[in-house]
Design a protein around this motif. Structure first.
Motif, mmCIF file in Angstrom:
data_model
loop_
_atom_site.group_PDB
_atom_site.id
_atom_site.type_symbol
_atom_site.label_atom_id
_atom_site.label_comp_id
_atom_site.label_asym_id
_atom_site.label_seq_id
_atom_site.Cartn_x
_atom_site.Cartn_y
_atom_site.Cartn_z
ATOM 1 N N GLU A 7 38.386 29.020 36.113
ATOM 2 C CA GLU A 7 38.831 30.341 35.692
ATOM 3 C C GLU A 7 39.775 30.878 36.768
ATOM 4 O O GLU A 7 39.625 30.563 37.946
ATOM 5 N N PRO A 8 40.775 31.645 36.387
ATOM 6 C CA PRO A 8 41.769 32.094 37.362
ATOM 7 C C PRO A 8 41.159 32.973 38.461
ATOM 8 O O PRO A 8 40.303 33.819 38.195
ATOM 9 N N ASP A 61 47.320 40.751 36.285
ATOM 10 C CA ASP A 61 46.743 42.076 36.104
ATOM 11 C C ASP A 61 45.622 42.370 37.101
ATOM 12 O O ASP A 61 44.909 43.350 36.953
ATOM 13 N N ALA A 62 45.481 41.573 38.134
ATOM 14 C CA ALA A 62 44.374 41.743 39.083
ATOM 15 C C ALA A 62 44.629 42.921 40.022
ATOM 16 O O ALA A 62 45.759 43.248 40.352
ATOM 17 N N GLU A 63 43.545 43.550 40.410
ATOM 18 C CA GLU A 63 43.587 44.629 41.391
ATOM 19 C C GLU A 63 43.149 44.079 42.745
ATOM 20 O O GLU A 63 42.550 43.010 42.832
ATOM 21 N N ILE A 64 43.410 44.826 43.794
ATOM 22 C CA ILE A 64 43.016 44.413 45.133
ATOM 23 C C ILE A 64 41.496 44.311 45.233
ATOM 24 O O ILE A 64 40.959 43.404 45.870
ATOM 25 N N ALA A 65 40.804 45.216 44.566
ATOM 26 C CA ALA A 65 39.344 45.226 44.622
ATOM 27 C C ALA A 65 38.729 43.990 43.964
ATOM 28 O O ALA A 65 37.573 43.662 44.242
ATOM 29 N N ASP A 66 39.476 43.310 43.098
ATOM 30 C CA ASP A 66 38.937 42.109 42.457
ATOM 31 C C ASP A 66 38.701 40.989 43.467
ATOM 32 O O ASP A 66 37.868 40.123 43.253
ATOM 33 N N GLY A 67 39.434 40.996 44.547
ATOM 34 C CA GLY A 67 39.270 39.968 45.562
ATOM 35 C C GLY A 67 38.253 40.319 46.620
ATOM 36 O O GLY A 67 38.075 39.568 47.588
ATOM 37 N N ALA A 68 37.574 41.447 46.471
ATOM 38 C CA ALA A 68 36.591 41.862 47.468
ATOM 39 C C ALA A 68 35.319 41.055 47.324
ATOM 40 O O ALA A 68 35.049 40.442 46.306
ATOM 41 N N GLY A 69 34.549 41.055 48.375
ATOM 42 C CA GLY A 69 33.274 40.352 48.348
ATOM 43 C C GLY A 69 33.202 39.332 49.461
ATOM 44 O O GLY A 69 34.078 39.235 50.314
#
Length: 131
Positions: A57-58, A65-73
């Motif tokens: 999955e990408p 359409d990704a946000e910066i917060a999507d890469g958090a964790g």
């Protein structure tokens, strides 16, 4: 992963063009062999990334359409400081000097290398950073 696939595919194409051109210009078999092997290695990496990019999955950095917060964790485990790479490097130096000066020094370096490598592998099983 698709961006990485394209980078390696473009590099493969470049090396496919450069390898025969190098042989026609210089006639050197050694450099041509090295460029051919580099071509095959980069091709292998691009095929591997291409197959896995289609099955995964990408990631957030692959989506438009990704946000910066999507890469958090959590990104993974990164080890703290360690003295064991220093000891492994020193025992490797002793082994290399053992080839020059005598096999007894190589055997001593290999024995110390086994200890140093074991310490590096098992450093997170005991002591201050034990899991």
């Amino acid at each position: 992963m698709k961006d990485e696939t394209w980078i390696f595919a473009i590099t493969t194409g470049f090396l496919v063009l450069v390898s025969p051109a190098y042989w026609f210009i210089t006639g050197d078999w050694t450099g041509t062999s090295a460029l051919t092997m580099a071509t095959l290695l980069v091709l292998m990496i691009s095929l591997y990334l291409g197959f896995h990019a289609s099955k995964m999955e990408p990631r957030p950095e692959d989506r438009k359409d990704a946000e910066i917060a999507d890469g958090a964790g959590e990104l993974g485990f990164f080890p703290p400081y360690s003295w064991w790479p220093l000891w492994c490097g020193l025992t490797l130096a002793i082994c290399v000097l053992g080839v020059v000066f005598g096999w007894w020094l190589f055997i001593l370096g290999a024995a110390l290398g086994i200890i140093a490598l074991s310490g590096w592998v098992f450093e997170f099983y005991r002591g201050e950073h034990a899991h």
